[in-house]
Design a protein around this motif. Structure first.
Motif, PDB file in Angstrom:
ATOM      1  N   PHE A 100     -18.815  -3.657  -6.035  1.00 27.48           N
ATOM      2  CA  PHE A 100     -17.451  -3.559  -6.545  1.00 27.48           C
ATOM      3  C   PHE A 100     -17.264  -4.572  -7.648  1.00 27.48           C
ATOM      4  N   LEU A 101     -16.669  -4.132  -8.753  1.00 27.82           N
ATOM      5  CA  LEU A 101     -16.363  -5.050  -9.860  1.00 27.82           C
ATOM      6  C   LEU A 101     -14.924  -5.480  -9.663  1.00 27.82           C
ATOM      7  N   VAL A 102     -14.712  -6.770  -9.403  1.00 31.18           N
ATOM      8  CA  VAL A 102     -13.371  -7.237  -9.046  1.00 31.18           C
ATOM      9  C   VAL A 102     -12.986  -8.462  -9.839  1.00 31.18           C
ATOM     10  N   THR A 103     -11.676  -8.656  -9.955  1.00 32.37           N
ATOM     11  CA  THR A 103     -11.109  -9.898 -10.467  1.00 32.37           C
ATOM     12  C   THR A 103     -10.172 -10.414  -9.378  1.00 32.37           C
ATOM     13  N   THR A 104      -9.578 -11.561  -9.599  1.00 33.93           N
ATOM     14  CA  THR A 104      -8.679 -12.117  -8.581  1.00 33.93           C
ATOM     15  C   THR A 104      -7.452 -11.239  -8.442  1.00 33.93           C
ATOM     16  N   GLY A 105      -7.065 -10.981  -7.211  1.00 35.57           N
ATOM     17  CA  GLY A 105      -5.856 -10.203  -6.970  1.00 35.57           C
ATOM     18  C   GLY A 105      -6.090  -8.716  -6.840  1.00 35.57           C
ATOM     19  N   ASP A 106      -7.320  -8.272  -6.967  1.00 37.40           N
ATOM     20  CA  ASP A 106      -7.622  -6.838  -6.866  1.00 37.40           C
ATOM     21  C   ASP A 106      -7.671  -6.410  -5.414  1.00 37.40           C
ATOM     22  N   LYS A 107      -7.194  -5.189  -5.198  1.00 33.84           N
ATOM     23  CA  LYS A 107      -7.289  -4.601  -3.867  1.00 33.84           C
ATOM     24  C   LYS A 107      -8.520  -3.719  -3.827  1.00 33.84           C
ATOM     25  N   VAL A 108      -9.367  -3.902  -2.821  1.00 31.16           N
ATOM     26  CA  VAL A 108     -10.587  -3.113  -2.692  1.00 31.16           C
ATOM     27  C   VAL A 108     -10.483  -2.289  -1.425  1.00 31.16           C
ATOM     28  N   VAL A 109     -10.512  -0.962  -1.563  1.00 32.75           N
ATOM     29  CA  VAL A 109     -10.493  -0.083  -0.400  1.00 32.75           C
ATOM     30  C   VAL A 109     -11.950   0.246  -0.105  1.00 32.75           C
ATOM     31  N   LEU A 110     -12.504  -0.365   0.922  1.00 32.73           N
ATOM     32  CA  LEU A 110     -13.908  -0.141   1.259  1.00 32.73           C
ATOM     33  C   LEU A 110     -14.069   1.258   1.827  1.00 32.73           C
ATOM     34  N   LEU A 164      -9.391  -4.790   1.423  1.00 34.46           N
ATOM     35  CA  LEU A 164      -9.446  -6.229   1.167  1.00 34.46           C
ATOM     36  C   LEU A 164      -8.651  -6.538  -0.080  1.00 34.46           C
ATOM     37  N   ILE A 165      -8.221  -7.788  -0.201  1.00 30.40           N
ATOM     38  CA  ILE A 165      -7.660  -8.247  -1.469  1.00 30.40           C
ATOM     39  C   ILE A 165      -8.394  -9.528  -1.831  1.00 30.40           C
ATOM     40  N   ILE A 166      -8.793  -9.616  -3.115  1.00 26.71           N
ATOM     41  CA  ILE A 166      -9.595 -10.770  -3.543  1.00 26.71           C
ATOM     42  C   ILE A 166      -8.647 -11.947  -3.749  1.00 26.71           C
ATOM     43  N   LYS A 167      -8.839 -12.979  -2.953  1.00 24.38           N
ATOM     44  CA  LYS A 167      -7.946 -14.141  -2.982  1.00 24.38           C
ATOM     45  C   LYS A 167      -8.243 -15.050  -4.151  1.00 24.38           C
ATOM     46  N   GLU A 168      -9.538 -15.351  -4.316  1.00 26.66           N
ATOM     47  CA  GLU A 168      -9.883 -16.327  -5.332  1.00 26.66           C
ATOM     48  C   GLU A 168     -11.293 -16.064  -5.839  1.00 26.66           C
ATOM     49  N   LEU A 169     -11.505 -16.480  -7.086  1.00 26.92           N
ATOM     50  CA  LEU A 169     -12.828 -16.421  -7.679  1.00 26.92           C
ATOM     51  C   LEU A 169     -12.990 -17.712  -8.464  1.00 26.92           C
ATOM     52  N   VAL A 170     -13.774 -18.624  -7.899  1.00 25.82           N
ATOM     53  CA  VAL A 170     -13.907 -19.966  -8.472  1.00 25.82           C
ATOM     54  C   VAL A 170     -15.367 -20.221  -8.761  1.00 25.82           C
ATOM     55  N   ILE A 171     -15.632 -20.769  -9.942  1.00 21.00           N
ATOM     56  CA  ILE A 171     -17.017 -21.138 -10.279  1.00 21.00           C
ATOM     57  C   ILE A 171     -17.161 -22.628 -10.027  1.00 21.00           C
ATOM     58  N   ASN A 172     -18.155 -22.975  -9.236  1.00 24.39           N
ATOM     59  CA  ASN A 172     -18.329 -24.373  -8.849  1.00 24.39           C
ATOM     60  C   ASN A 172     -19.064 -25.161  -9.929  1.00 24.39           C
ATOM     61  N   ASP A 173     -18.798 -26.471  -9.963  1.00 30.52           N
ATOM     62  CA  ASP A 173     -19.562 -27.340 -10.853  1.00 30.52           C
ATOM     63  C   ASP A 173     -20.946 -27.525 -10.268  1.00 30.52           C
ATOM     64  N   ARG A 228      -5.585   9.797  -0.120  1.00 34.83           N
ATOM     65  CA  ARG A 228      -7.013   9.917  -0.331  1.00 34.83           C
ATOM     66  C   ARG A 228      -7.396   9.043  -1.527  1.00 34.83           C
ATOM     67  N   ILE A 229      -8.307   8.094  -1.318  1.00 37.76           N
ATOM     68  CA  ILE A 229      -8.687   7.148  -2.372  1.00 37.76           C
ATOM     69  C   ILE A 229     -10.020   7.561  -2.960  1.00 37.76           C
ATOM     70  N   THR A 230     -10.051   7.761  -4.272  1.00 41.78           N
ATOM     71  CA  THR A 230     -11.318   8.104  -4.934  1.00 41.78           C
ATOM     72  C   THR A 230     -11.959   6.859  -5.531  1.00 41.78           C
ATOM     73  N   LYS A 231     -11.148   5.994  -6.151  1.00 43.45           N
ATOM     74  CA  LYS A 231     -11.681   4.773  -6.751  1.00 43.45           C
ATOM     75  C   LYS A 231     -11.391   3.601  -5.816  1.00 43.45           C
ATOM     76  N   PRO A 232     -12.389   2.810  -5.488  1.00 37.75           N
ATOM     77  CA  PRO A 232     -12.184   1.766  -4.485  1.00 37.75           C
ATOM     78  C   PRO A 232     -11.341   0.588  -4.957  1.00 37.75           C
ATOM     79  N   VAL A 233     -11.476   0.192  -6.237  1.00 35.08           N
ATOM     80  CA  VAL A 233     -10.808  -1.032  -6.687  1.00 35.08           C
ATOM     81  C   VAL A 233      -9.484  -0.694  -7.357  1.00 35.08           C
ATOM     82  N   ILE A 234      -8.406  -1.302  -6.854  1.00 31.88           N
ATOM     83  CA  ILE A 234      -7.074  -1.114  -7.444  1.00 31.88           C
ATOM     84  C   ILE A 234      -6.672  -2.444  -8.044  1.00 31.88           C
ATOM     85  N   SER A 235      -6.497  -2.469  -9.370  1.00 34.94           N
ATOM     86  CA  SER A 235      -6.277  -3.744 -10.043  1.00 34.94           C
ATOM     87  C   SER A 235      -5.029  -3.700 -10.905  1.00 34.94           C
ATOM     88  N   LEU A 236      -4.285  -4.804 -10.918  1.00 32.97           N
ATOM     89  CA  LEU A 236      -3.135  -4.932 -11.802  1.00 32.97           C
ATOM     90  C   LEU A 236      -3.483  -5.767 -13.030  1.00 32.97           C
TER      91      LEU A 236
END
Lengths: 218, 140
Positions: free
Chosen positions: A106-116, A194-203, B114-122
């Protein structure tokens, strides 16, 4: 010397020149801690001179197989280079990560909802997960690719389970020709959200940075 | 030049900061006389056996137990988005009724889709929109 101060927000988008600062090693040498990072530097105008490459004409991209000889001959500067790229990646406002959850990417950024496409077992709604398997970490101008995964000490990506739902009930009718018998198959798959809470790059700790520089053959 | 504020609507992202369970109330209705309510109301049944534990585990949910005569036993879940989900538990045993209660608790109240795309982003795209004039120079 990379130009990182040249991100000028002009109406005309700046010309982008590709430079590979890739620390990907060959099969013979495997450093304990690698930071494989790719950068796409930006120049504001074509007249600006960059010390590493000619200003007017962009150099053709060298294939990654040519990178290892430069690593082995001069390890310390390239490690420092990739560290500075990592800092530059971290400095950019928005980042994305490609995480793998049970084999699904999954390609995600912070705050994205992921329906597995499945239900996560042994977790409850409200739990926080730390995602460790990342194939790519990137921002607008920099990309870090894992081999096959990025070292999990380099980033922290957390997600919260917010829901366990299902799809609407769907029925599939199965019937053969010239037969009256109809079979109905019902499906109602369950999903975790799921919802992505945080994405932090460590030093990177300096000890590990020097270890990356001196690649020990295995 | 006067400075004016940007018009911005806050985007709800439950779970990013704090997580709030979407189920706010659950009502357990049963009938004292009818046989299909047995799983709910008898001794060693759901209301006496499993419900206290369930309520203790989920202090955020308001739990109401009320008889509803001459009707089948139901569990009604009320959610923050204003929707209700009702599940009939007639003829079910204790474990099955508990499963239905957990299903209602874990749901967000939204209509099943029904969800086709898994990632929902704003968020806007990180790398920006494609432009044929920028990027890797194509050498012919």
């Amino acid at each position: 010397m990379l130009l990182l101060r040249t991100t000028q927000r002009s109406v005309l988008r700046p010309q982008v020149i590709q430079i590979y600062s890739f620390l990907k090693s060959t099969s013979s040498t495997t450093p304990r801690f690698s930071i494989p990072i790719l950068s796409r530097t930006i120049v504001t105008s074509p007249h600006l001179r960059i010390s590493s490459i000619p200003a007017e004409t962009p150099t053709p991209i060298s294939p990654p197989s040519e990178a290892p000889p430069t690593v082995q001959s001069d390890p310390a500067p390239t490690a420092h280079n990739s560290l500075s790229l990592l800092t530059a990646l971290n400095a950019q406002p928005s980042k994305y990560i490609m995480v793998k959850i049970q084999g699904f990417t999954f390609l995600v950024t912070t705050g994205d909802k992921v329906v597995l496409p499945f239900l996560l077992k042994d977790v409850r709604v409200g739990d926080t997960l730390r995602l460790t398997h990342a194939t790519t970490l990137g921002s607008r101008d920099y990309t870090m690719k894992g081999n096959p995964y990025i070292d999990e000490r380099l980033f922290e990506c957390r997600a919260t389970i917010i829901e366990e739902t299902a799809e609407p009930l769907r029925k599939k009718e199965k019937k053969k020709r010239r037969t009256r018998r109809t079979k109905t198959v019902k499906s109602k798959h369950r999903y975790s959200v799921l919802i992505i809470k945080e994405l932090v790059i460590n030093d990177v700790p300096p000890a590990l940075a020097t270890a990356a520089g001196s690649s020990t053959p295995r | 030049m006067p400075v004016s504020a940007l018009q911005a609507v806050s985007k709800s992202r439950n779970g990013v900061g704090a997580f709030i369970l979407q189920c706010k109330r659950m009502e357990f209705n049963f009938c004292d006389w009818a046989g299909s309510s047995k799983g709910m109301r008898h001794d060693r049944s759901f209301l006496k056996h499993s419900l206290p534990q369930f309520a203790k585990e989920n202090p955020q949910i308001e739990i109401i137990v009320a008889p509803r005569p001459n009707k089948i036993p139901i569990i009604r879940g009320v959610y923050i988005n204003g929707r209700e989900k009702v599940i009939a538990v007639d003829g079910l045993e204790i474990q099955q009724i508990l499963q239905k209660a957990q299903l209602l608790r874990d749901s967000s109240g939204a209509k099943l889709k029904r969800i086709t795309k898994p990632v929902i982003s704003l968020n806007e795209s990180v790398r920006g929109m494609f432009s044929p004039f920028h990027g890797e120079k194509h050498v012919i």
